[in-house]
Write a protein that holds these residues in place. Structure first.
Motif, short mmCIF file in Angstrom:
data_model
loop_
_atom_site.label_atom_id
_atom_site.label_comp_id
_atom_site.label_asym_id
_atom_site.label_seq_id
_atom_site.Cartn_x
_atom_site.Cartn_y
_atom_site.Cartn_z
N SER A 23 44.66 43.71 42.34
CA SER A 23 43.79 44.12 41.24
C SER A 23 42.40 43.51 41.40
N LEU A 24 42.33 42.27 41.86
CA LEU A 24 41.03 41.61 42.00
C LEU A 24 40.15 42.33 43.02
N THR A 25 40.73 42.94 44.05
CA THR A 25 39.92 43.64 45.06
C THR A 25 39.20 44.84 44.46
N ARG A 26 39.68 45.34 43.30
CA ARG A 26 39.07 46.49 42.66
C ARG A 26 38.26 46.10 41.41
N PHE A 27 38.09 44.83 41.22
CA PHE A 27 37.41 44.29 40.04
C PHE A 27 35.95 44.00 40.38
N SER A 28 35.02 44.45 39.53
CA SER A 28 33.60 44.21 39.77
C SER A 28 32.82 44.49 38.51
N ARG A 54 48.81 44.64 34.96
CA ARG A 54 48.41 43.53 35.82
C ARG A 54 46.89 43.39 35.83
N ALA A 55 46.21 44.53 35.90
CA ALA A 55 44.75 44.49 35.89
C ALA A 55 44.23 43.93 34.58
N MET A 56 44.83 44.29 33.46
CA MET A 56 44.38 43.79 32.16
C MET A 56 44.46 42.27 32.10
N LEU A 57 45.43 41.70 32.81
CA LEU A 57 45.61 40.25 32.76
C LEU A 57 44.59 39.50 33.61
N LEU A 58 43.74 40.22 34.36
CA LEU A 58 42.60 39.56 35.00
C LEU A 58 41.67 38.95 33.96
N ALA A 59 41.79 39.37 32.72
CA ALA A 59 40.99 38.77 31.63
C ALA A 59 41.19 37.27 31.55
N LEU A 60 42.34 36.79 32.01
CA LEU A 60 42.62 35.36 31.96
C LEU A 60 41.78 34.57 32.95
N LEU A 61 41.03 35.26 33.82
CA LEU A 61 40.06 34.58 34.67
C LEU A 61 38.83 34.14 33.87
#
Length: 249
Positions: free
Chosen positions: A239-244, A53-60
């Motif tokens: 996942s976004l809450t841990r993304f920076s 799920r975290a890897m798919l934050l790349a789609l942002l």
């Protein structure tokens, strides 16, 4: 995994591979207890593992028209990318022919003209010739002992950069301890102006490296993540809450 039954177990030059299942899900395991992939049988496009799920934050960062995936596993990432955009071109590079065969037979790999699966060593494949560049490159190269040898080397990261278009995004699945590796961060910063990361509940450290930094503020990122979650069919907000941005310690 006592509540799972074994569907099949095979051995190749790299070790044992097993497929197990219960009523709801199917597991691809390397070795006796190494759960490599977990597929929900009713909804194969929804990743069970938080690192996927975290890897798919790349789609942002971008909506990719072409994607390369290094390491097939059970194909859950391919399912999710297909859910996001069935028209995107996906190339998968997988070392082990047994993994490819099992993924096709037991994990409903979404075969189509838009999906190319190549049996090859990913590290050698990128360095072997000039391949058509892609918008996004996912690197998930693990074996039963951890991250594959050379998968975070300077030479390999350089090859990944060359495989990407000018504004492409590299996504690396690493371990938590790599968050304290200043040499890895320095190698990435030599190649990419912007490096981000996300720590997952499973102890994975997912890295995003790109030439184009995210310009949206936190509120806008939350809005975009909510829209992306709706499109994918599962939530990305945790996942976004841990993304920076990944910054030196």
């Amino acid at each position: 995994m006592s509540d799972y039954r074994t569907l099949t177990s095979v051995a190749d030059a790299w070790g044992e591979i097993s497929v197990l299942e219960n009523a709801e899900q199917r597991i691809l395991a390397f070795g006796a207890h190494d759960e490599q992939s977990k597929l929900l049988k009713a909804t194969p496009h929804i990743p069970k593992h938080t690192y996927l799920r975290a890897m798919l934050l790349a789609l942002l960062f971008t909506r990719p028209r072409s994607v390369m995936v290094l390491g097939l596993g059970g194909g859950v990432l391919v399912h999710a990318l297909r859910q996001f955009d069935a028209a995107s071109r996906i190339t998968v590079v997988e070392l082990r022919p047994a993994v490819i065969a099992l993924c096709k037979q037991y994990f409903r790999l979404p075969l189509s003209k838009k999906l190319t699966v190549i049996e090859a060593d990913a590290l050698a494949y990128l360095g072997s010739a000039q391949h058509k560049r892609v918008d996004m490159l996912f690197c998930d190269l693990f074996d039963c002992d951890g991250i594959a040898d050379g998968a975070l080397s300077a030479d390999f990261l350089q090859q990944c950069r060359q495989q990407l278009k000018a504004d492409g995004v590299l996504v690396l699945n690493c371990w938590k301890e790599h968050s304290r590796d200043p040499e890895l961060l320095a190698r990435l910063q030599q190649l990419f102006p912007a490096v981000y990361a996300c720590l997952t509940g499973s102890g994975n450290w997912v890295v995003f490296a790109t030439a184009q930094p995210l310009m949206a503020g936190q509120a806008e990122l939350k809005r975009q993540a909510a829209a992306l979650s709706q499109r994918l069919g599962f939530e990305l907000q945790l996942s976004l809450t841990r993304f920076s941005p990944w910054e030196s310690i």
